[in-house]
Design a protein around this motif. Sequence first.
Motif, mmCIF file in Angstrom:
data_model
loop_
_atom_site.group_PDB
_atom_site.id
_atom_site.type_symbol
_atom_site.label_atom_id
_atom_site.label_comp_id
_atom_site.label_asym_id
_atom_site.label_seq_id
_atom_site.Cartn_x
_atom_site.Cartn_y
_atom_site.Cartn_z
ATOM 1 N N HIS A 56 0.584 -1.340 -0.101
ATOM 2 C CA HIS A 56 0.047 -0.186 -0.054
ATOM 3 C C HIS A 56 0.861 1.136 -0.054
ATOM 4 C CE1 HIS A 56 -3.652 -2.343 0.899
ATOM 5 N NE2 HIS A 56 -2.699 -3.002 1.777
ATOM 6 N N ARG A 137 -6.823 6.461 -4.644
ATOM 7 C CA ARG A 137 -6.385 5.267 -3.597
ATOM 8 C C ARG A 137 -6.806 3.912 -3.949
ATOM 9 N NH1 ARG A 137 -8.571 9.088 1.581
ATOM 10 N NH2 ARG A 137 -6.620 9.934 2.105
ATOM 11 N N THR A 194 -13.216 -3.239 11.306
ATOM 12 C CA THR A 194 -12.342 -3.652 10.277
ATOM 13 C C THR A 194 -11.386 -4.715 10.783
ATOM 14 O OG1 THR A 194 -10.693 -2.090 11.047
ATOM 15 C CG2 THR A 194 -12.393 -1.063 9.762
ATOM 16 N N ALA A 197 -5.733 -4.403 9.039
ATOM 17 C CA ALA A 197 -5.101 -3.369 8.480
ATOM 18 C C ALA A 197 -6.259 -2.126 8.118
ATOM 19 C CB ALA A 197 -4.736 -3.605 7.264
ATOM 20 N N GLY A 198 -7.363 -2.367 8.670
ATOM 21 C CA GLY A 198 -8.167 -1.059 8.680
ATOM 22 C C GLY A 198 -9.178 -1.221 7.490
ATOM 23 N N ARG A 199 -9.296 -2.474 6.739
ATOM 24 C CA ARG A 199 -10.335 -2.830 5.661
ATOM 25 C C ARG A 199 -11.698 -2.798 6.337
ATOM 26 N NH1 ARG A 199 -5.705 -5.993 4.685
ATOM 27 N NH2 ARG A 199 -4.736 -5.672 2.552
ATOM 28 N N SER A 200 -12.687 -2.391 5.313
ATOM 29 C CA SER A 200 -14.041 -2.575 5.783
ATOM 30 C C SER A 200 -14.239 -4.132 5.506
ATOM 31 C CB SER A 200 -14.992 -1.578 5.129
ATOM 32 O OG SER A 200 -14.766 -0.275 5.500
ATOM 33 N N SER A 233 -14.967 5.157 5.106
ATOM 34 C CA SER A 233 -13.832 4.843 6.512
ATOM 35 C C SER A 233 -12.774 5.080 5.410
ATOM 36 C CB SER A 233 -13.698 3.132 6.745
ATOM 37 O OG SER A 233 -12.553 3.198 6.967
ATOM 38 N N GLU A 234 -11.966 5.978 5.674
ATOM 39 C CA GLU A 234 -10.471 6.413 4.877
ATOM 40 C C GLU A 234 -9.807 5.344 4.880
ATOM 41 O OE1 GLU A 234 -8.135 10.459 4.689
ATOM 42 O OE2 GLU A 234 -8.104 9.480 6.586
ATOM 43 N N THR A 235 -9.684 4.372 5.962
ATOM 44 C CA THR A 235 -8.686 3.364 5.976
ATOM 45 C C THR A 235 -8.964 2.287 4.827
ATOM 46 O OG1 THR A 235 -9.919 1.930 7.863
ATOM 47 C CG2 THR A 235 -7.756 3.487 8.152
ATOM 48 N N GLN A 238 -7.825 3.215 1.583
ATOM 49 C CA GLN A 238 -6.590 3.401 1.431
ATOM 50 C C GLN A 238 -6.130 1.857 1.124
ATOM 51 O OE1 GLN A 238 -5.590 5.326 4.853
ATOM 52 N NE2 GLN A 238 -5.051 7.375 4.027
ATOM 53 N N HIS A 239 -6.786 0.896 2.110
ATOM 54 C CA HIS A 239 -6.376 -0.384 2.142
ATOM 55 C C HIS A 239 -7.169 -1.473 1.490
ATOM 56 C CE1 HIS A 239 -3.491 0.721 5.577
ATOM 57 N NE2 HIS A 239 -3.255 1.086 4.662
#
Length: 352
Positions: A56, A137, A194, A197-200, A233-235, A238-239
């Motif tokens: 990433h 992203r 999440t 790694a912060g993924r939904s 979700s911003e993460t 990104q991820h």
Amino acid sequence: MITARSIAKGSFGASPATPDHNHDNPHHRETAVHRSDHVTPPSLRKLPPDYYGQSHPIESDQLICEGLDLLEEELSKLGNDGRNRADTVCTSSNKHTKDTTHEESSEESCLLDGIKLALRECPRYVESRDHRLLFLRCEMYNCDLAAKRMAKYWNRRTALFEDDSFSSDLTLDRALRDDGNTLHVGFMRLLPGTDGAGRSIMMVEASRLDSTTYSRDSMVRAVWYMMHAALESETAQQHGIIALVNMKDVSVRQFDKELISKIADSLKGCLPVRLSAIHICHPPVVFAMIFPLIKLLLGPRLRKRIRLYSRRNALSELEAFGLSSDTVPTELGGNVVLDHDAWLDQRKRSGK
């Protein structure tokens, strides 16, 4: 920036952004310069591969500024390519070349139709930093791919939602006002947590499908709504997003080839969603018959993201991918109780 004024003049001008050269990120020292065959910002650096083998980008103010400028340039090229191809048609002496080039020219010239329409109806949204970052992203700052995805997104969005496309957000009381029953089917449900790694995390239950109660386009609109909810979700931007697909109790009659194709077309190069993994749990015996066709419809990129779990308890295998019992729904052995109807009602009260 591509604006309504630049479209009227027949050209797209890029407005320079001032990068933050003083931004310092310690991760930069841990990674090599990213090399790609695509158009990427000079400052692009990536983290080491995670447990899905995905690297990433390390975001900085400088990377974002460079990415937005390059995205603008690539969108401009999409508009120019159609005109350049048209010139080739006029100068070519070979009839086959003329016909082929004309078809390519028409396709290129139509690519920006949706964005042009959106710029006229909702320019502040289309030109906004947050909206464009979704595509950068998703394509990990491959700006040429981000431009094509953004163009295809607006073509598909205007076709699916028509005049309701141009409100900045796709809301339940407007863009989805005729799709309430379809949404309450619960084919896709968003989990509250999440992964590591912060993924939904999106729960997908094919056993809930019943094509006699909704149209395919309505279900595709419902999928778009759920994916946009995940991208809040911003993460996740990104991820990426994780799909947990529960195939328990699915019958052959619920296999809808056309619906799968429509959803796959939205995910492939259209929606600003990076689907990091598709975890298929509890596949029935008949799944072996339809799985080859599903893989074909998904295409090579999404096909590589599929993981199958045939054990009765898939939770132990999901934990290896940062999915603990506190992030997995009860249907798959976890602790999360989903109340999709209450979730939809709450979002409607919030104007989402």
